[in-house]
Design a protein around this motif. Structure first.
Motif, PDB file in Angstrom:
ATOM      1  N   SER A 144     -20.562  19.408  37.927  1.00 48.17           N
ATOM      2  CA  SER A 144     -19.769  20.813  38.214  1.00 48.17           C
ATOM      3  C   SER A 144     -19.468  21.000  39.872  1.00 48.17           C
ATOM      4  O   SER A 144     -20.200  20.686  40.412  1.00 48.17           O
ATOM      5  N   VAL A 145     -18.228  21.415  39.753  1.00 52.98           N
ATOM      6  CA  VAL A 145     -17.499  21.544  41.019  1.00 52.98           C
ATOM      7  C   VAL A 145     -16.993  23.179  40.786  1.00 52.98           C
ATOM      8  O   VAL A 145     -16.330  23.256  39.933  1.00 52.98           O
ATOM      9  N   ASP A 146     -17.230  23.749  42.005  1.00 51.76           N
ATOM     10  CA  ASP A 146     -16.493  24.987  42.006  1.00 51.76           C
ATOM     11  C   ASP A 146     -15.075  24.953  42.668  1.00 51.76           C
ATOM     12  O   ASP A 146     -14.150  25.822  42.312  1.00 51.76           O
ATOM     13  N   LEU A 147     -14.865  24.039  43.657  1.00 47.19           N
ATOM     14  CA  LEU A 147     -13.764  24.078  44.376  1.00 47.19           C
ATOM     15  C   LEU A 147     -13.475  22.643  44.775  1.00 47.19           C
ATOM     16  O   LEU A 147     -14.212  21.886  45.151  1.00 47.19           O
ATOM     17  N   VAL A 148     -11.964  22.239  44.840  1.00 46.49           N
ATOM     18  CA  VAL A 148     -11.679  20.991  45.097  1.00 46.49           C
ATOM     19  C   VAL A 148     -10.698  20.881  46.136  1.00 46.49           C
ATOM     20  O   VAL A 148      -9.668  21.644  45.913  1.00 46.49           O
ATOM     21  N   LEU A 149     -10.614  20.578  47.249  1.00 46.05           N
ATOM     22  CA  LEU A 149      -9.697  20.136  48.282  1.00 46.05           C
ATOM     23  C   LEU A 149      -8.905  18.867  47.881  1.00 46.05           C
ATOM     24  O   LEU A 149      -9.496  17.850  47.917  1.00 46.05           O
ATOM     25  N   LEU A 150      -7.724  19.075  47.354  1.00 47.46           N
ATOM     26  CA  LEU A 150      -7.054  17.992  46.550  1.00 47.46           C
ATOM     27  C   LEU A 150      -5.882  17.580  47.456  1.00 47.46           C
ATOM     28  O   LEU A 150      -4.878  18.316  47.570  1.00 47.46           O
ATOM     29  N   ASP A 151      -5.823  16.372  47.924  1.00 47.69           N
ATOM     30  CA  ASP A 151      -4.745  15.702  48.485  1.00 47.69           C
ATOM     31  C   ASP A 151      -3.644  15.594  47.358  1.00 47.69           C
ATOM     32  O   ASP A 151      -3.902  15.027  46.583  1.00 47.69           O
ATOM     33  N   VAL A 152      -2.538  15.886  47.987  1.00 49.96           N
ATOM     34  CA  VAL A 152      -1.363  15.893  47.036  1.00 49.96           C
ATOM     35  C   VAL A 152      -0.676  14.368  46.735  1.00 49.96           C
ATOM     36  O   VAL A 152      -0.590  13.677  45.681  1.00 49.96           O
ATOM     37  N   GLN A 153      -0.527  13.716  47.995  1.00 49.62           N
ATOM     38  CA  GLN A 153      -0.063  12.382  47.565  1.00 49.62           C
ATOM     39  C   GLN A 153      -1.142  11.314  48.150  1.00 49.62           C
ATOM     40  O   GLN A 153      -1.515  11.046  49.079  1.00 49.62           O
ATOM     41  N   MET A 154      -1.604  10.606  47.042  1.00 51.88           N
ATOM     42  CA  MET A 154      -2.605   9.412  47.273  1.00 51.88           C
ATOM     43  C   MET A 154      -1.937   8.044  46.917  1.00 51.88           C
ATOM     44  O   MET A 154      -0.682   7.984  46.211  1.00 51.88           O
ATOM     45  N   GLN A 155      -2.566   7.146  47.200  1.00 51.45           N
ATOM     46  CA  GLN A 155      -2.152   5.821  46.789  1.00 51.45           C
ATOM     47  C   GLN A 155      -1.988   5.542  45.370  1.00 51.45           C
ATOM     48  O   GLN A 155      -1.077   5.044  44.874  1.00 51.45           O
ATOM     49  N   ASP A 156      -3.023   6.033  44.641  1.00 47.65           N
ATOM     50  CA  ASP A 156      -3.013   5.675  43.254  1.00 47.65           C
ATOM     51  C   ASP A 156      -2.299   6.708  42.296  1.00 47.65           C
ATOM     52  O   ASP A 156      -1.694   6.358  41.460  1.00 47.65           O
ATOM     53  N   PHE A 214     -21.110  27.549  46.887  1.00 46.21           N
ATOM     54  CA  PHE A 214     -20.114  27.125  46.060  1.00 46.21           C
ATOM     55  C   PHE A 214     -20.172  25.368  46.442  1.00 46.21           C
ATOM     56  O   PHE A 214     -20.380  24.829  47.352  1.00 46.21           O
ATOM     57  N   ARG A 215     -19.954  24.714  45.237  1.00 45.10           N
ATOM     58  CA  ARG A 215     -19.974  23.246  45.168  1.00 45.10           C
ATOM     59  C   ARG A 215     -18.461  22.772  45.240  1.00 45.10           C
ATOM     60  O   ARG A 215     -17.520  23.056  44.583  1.00 45.10           O
ATOM     61  N   VAL A 216     -18.391  22.131  46.593  1.00 42.50           N
ATOM     62  CA  VAL A 216     -16.897  21.467  46.842  1.00 42.50           C
ATOM     63  C   VAL A 216     -16.962  19.863  46.878  1.00 42.50           C
ATOM     64  O   VAL A 216     -17.826  19.292  47.317  1.00 42.50           O
ATOM     65  N   LEU A 217     -15.693  19.565  46.318  1.00 40.97           N
ATOM     66  CA  LEU A 217     -15.345  18.276  46.227  1.00 40.97           C
ATOM     67  C   LEU A 217     -14.210  18.063  47.253  1.00 40.97           C
ATOM     68  O   LEU A 217     -13.147  18.853  47.209  1.00 40.97           O
ATOM     69  N   ILE A 218     -14.291  16.891  47.942  1.00 42.47           N
ATOM     70  CA  ILE A 218     -13.034  16.560  49.004  1.00 42.47           C
ATOM     71  C   ILE A 218     -12.457  15.291  48.427  1.00 42.47           C
ATOM     72  O   ILE A 218     -12.922  14.304  48.425  1.00 42.47           O
ATOM     73  N   VAL A 219     -11.051  15.504  48.287  1.00 45.92           N
ATOM     74  CA  VAL A 219     -10.310  14.298  47.691  1.00 45.92           C
ATOM     75  C   VAL A 219      -9.114  13.889  48.709  1.00 45.92           C
ATOM     76  O   VAL A 219      -8.150  14.773  48.819  1.00 45.92           O
ATOM     77  N   ASP A 220      -9.271  12.710  49.149  1.00 44.57           N
ATOM     78  CA  ASP A 220      -8.162  12.482  50.280  1.00 44.57           C
ATOM     79  C   ASP A 220      -8.425  11.144  50.277  1.00 44.57           C
ATOM     80  O   ASP A 220      -9.648  10.459  50.328  1.00 44.57           O
ATOM     81  N   ASP A 221      -7.279  10.127  50.154  1.00 47.21           N
ATOM     82  CA  ASP A 221      -7.432   8.672  50.345  1.00 47.21           C
ATOM     83  C   ASP A 221      -7.620   8.258  51.808  1.00 47.21           C
ATOM     84  O   ASP A 221      -7.969   7.063  51.929  1.00 47.21           O
ATOM     85  N   GLU A 222      -7.659   9.091  52.842  1.00 47.47           N
ATOM     86  CA  GLU A 222      -7.861   8.536  54.121  1.00 47.47           C
ATOM     87  C   GLU A 222      -9.309   9.193  54.622  1.00 47.47           C
ATOM     88  O   GLU A 222      -9.601  10.248  54.738  1.00 47.47           O
ATOM     89  N   PRO A 223     -10.091   8.241  54.845  1.00 46.38           N
ATOM     90  CA  PRO A 223     -11.739   8.586  55.288  1.00 46.38           C
ATOM     91  C   PRO A 223     -11.730   9.716  56.519  1.00 46.38           C
ATOM     92  O   PRO A 223     -12.739  10.402  56.501  1.00 46.38           O
ATOM     93  N   LEU A 224     -10.976   9.244  57.515  1.00 47.08           N
ATOM     94  CA  LEU A 224     -10.959  10.181  58.667  1.00 47.08           C
ATOM     95  C   LEU A 224     -10.622  11.624  58.395  1.00 47.08           C
ATOM     96  O   LEU A 224     -11.053  12.636  58.856  1.00 47.08           O
ATOM     97  N   ILE A 225      -9.961  11.735  57.294  1.00 41.34           N
ATOM     98  CA  ILE A 225      -9.382  13.237  57.166  1.00 41.34           C
ATOM     99  C   ILE A 225     -10.458  13.824  56.271  1.00 41.34           C
ATOM    100  O   ILE A 225     -10.742  14.956  56.289  1.00 41.34           O
ATOM    101  N   ARG A 226     -11.100  13.045  55.270  1.00 43.49           N
ATOM    102  CA  ARG A 226     -12.221  13.500  54.657  1.00 43.49           C
ATOM    103  C   ARG A 226     -13.422  13.787  55.607  1.00 43.49           C
ATOM    104  O   ARG A 226     -13.802  14.998  55.326  1.00 43.49           O
TER     105      ARG A 226
END
Lengths: 208, 252
Positions: free
Chosen positions: B49-61, B4-16
């Motif tokens: 192509s990404v199968d799963l994304v961990l997506l932060d709800v509240q980001m700066q932009d 499974f190809r995973v993308l990590i999205v969060d505006d904080e580097p330590l959390i990623r």
């Protein structure tokens, strides 16, 4: 009360950061926990008077900024310039923290490599002048939106209007070199420490 | 074995970094990227192509929901929303059975959530997942401002939206009529219209918006125009091209 004083996003994101740091950098985790503890203690202080000394407000703000500096991994610099004679000047508690939080949010906006904030407090005749600057590139439009929604700067304006009706001013300007400056002018009042009551609470006295 | 190809999205580097470490032990997971902004996430999602994304709800932009909306629910991979604190979002996620993680989370919760998502992806229920995301977007309610900020030199005046009787365009400005007070705002009428709750304010003319609660009477004039009588006694004429909106008002 905690909720009105502290943005829950800040609290829970900080906890998640600490969780990562316990593995990567235990010393930084410990430091971040201690500073977060300082901020929480200030936010939870019960029966606190509406106003606090500039010294303790700045201490709280510094603790908050330190947590944010760890969160943003060295991308944030902060400069405090506080006039020494103002140490015992009174300022509404938790006035600076949301302003600095806004400045950080906007200062680090738009993929900028680094954010910088400046906090200054100076005296101008009978007034305490506090300014918070950032180097954000974005237009202050989002902050105008905050004003309208009554959050961030908006709630600050409302609070000051209740505390100092007609005796304060809040202004925002875009800096020619980029960034935004929020300037707050308050009537200068001084804290008197009540030795007799042993409570270390501060009450306002007449202008000195 | 399925990978499974995973993308990590969060505006904080330590959390990623924490998420990356937490998933390190999972053999079926390949982390294909990290994004620190919503914009980056959108470009990553459309370029690989990404199968799963961990997506932060509240980001700066922007928010994670904005990312879903712009990519389109049917083109989104499976999503686990990651949120610090958002009562509304959590309720919406529960209703729509999309998985979410509350910060702070530990490796156990993280892995459990990812495992569950992988099982669902393997079961080929992408169309179900898209439907859930769409339902989530639909449940998102829009917030309308309670007040308008009017800049007057160095000061900002708050004008309660409730206090506005009607609004008139004046060249590049708009004038807010609030009882005996008037405020001038440097904004186009169309732009301001977009910021006001359509359930409360109606455009009745190229140059006029009216607060519906202030209307006392509506008088039909000739040629599909109407005269709106406000409580204050002010009479406003509607534009011919706004005929349908006024008629809808008369029917409601």
């Amino acid at each position: 009360m905690l909720r009105t004083r502290l943005n829950p996003h800040f609290l829970f994101n900080s906890l998640q950061n600490i969780s990562t740091l316990t593995r990567q950098n235990p010393d930084a985790a410990s430091q971040m926990l201690a500073r977060l503890g300082d901020v929480l203690r200030a936010a939870l202080r019960k029966g606190a008077p509406a106003q606090t000394t500039l010294t303790s407000e700045i201490a709280l703000t510094r603790a908050y900024v330190e947590v944010e500096q760890i969160r943003f991994d060295g991308r944030l610099s902060a400069l405090f310039e506080i006039d020494h004679e103002l140490e015992n000047a009174l300022i509404p508690g938790f006035l600076l923290q949301p302003l600095v939080e806004n400045a950080i949010t906007h200062g680090l906006r738009g993929g900028q490599a680094s954010g910088a904030i400046w906090v200054r407090a100076a005296r101008q005749s009978d007034e305490l002048i506090v300014t918070v600057r950032d180097n954000g590139s974005g237009p202050p439009a989002e902050r105008l939106a905050d004003l309208e929604m009554g959050i961030g700067l908006g709630s600050t304006c409302e609070r000051l209007e209740r505390m100092f009706p007609g005796r304060h001013s809040v202004s925002m300007r875009k800096l020619p070199e980029g960034g935004t400056e929020i300037r707050i002018a308050l009537p200068l009042q001084w804290a008197q420490i009540l030795i007799a009551s042993q409570t270390h609470e501060f009450v306002p006295s007449a202008h000195r | 074995m399925n990978l499974f190809r995973v993308l990590i999205v969060d505006d904080e580097p330590l959390i990623r970094a924490g998420i990356r470490e937490g998933l390190a032990g999972m053999a079926q997971i390949e982390i294909v990227g990290e994004s620190g902004t919503g914009a980056e996430a959108m470009s990553q999602l459309s370029s690989q192509s990404v199968d799963l994304v961990l997506l932060d709800v509240q980001m700066q932009d922007c928010t994670g929901l904005d990312v879903v909306e712009r990519i389109g629910p049917d083109r989104m991979p499976a999503v686990i929303f990651v949120t610090a604190y958002d009562e509304y979002a959590v309720k919406a996620f529960e209703l729509n059975a999309v998985d979410y993680l509350l910060k702070p989370f530990d490796d156990i919760r993280l892995r459990r959530s990812v495992e569950r998502a992988c099982q669902r992806i393997a079961a080929h229920r992408q169309s179900d997942l898209a439907a859930q995301l769409q339902a989530l977007l639909n449940s998102r309610s829009r917030k309308w401002p309670d007040r308008i900020v009017v800049k007057d030199g160095e000061r900002f005046d708050f004008v309660a939206v409730d206090s506005i009787d009607w609004i008139e365009s004046a060249n590049n400005y708009v004038q807010l009529h609030c009882g005996s007070h008037q405020h001038l705002l440097n904004e186009s009428l169309t732009n301001l219209e977009g910021r006001l709750n359509p359930a409360r304010f109606l455009r009745i003319h190229r140059g006029r918006i009216v607060n519906l609660t202030r209307i006392d009477a509506i008088h039909p004039l000739l040629g599909g125009t109407y005269e709106l009588e406000l409580r204050s006694g002010t009479r406003l004429t509607s534009g011919r091209q706004y005929k349908n909106q006024i008629q809808a008002l008369l029917r409601s």
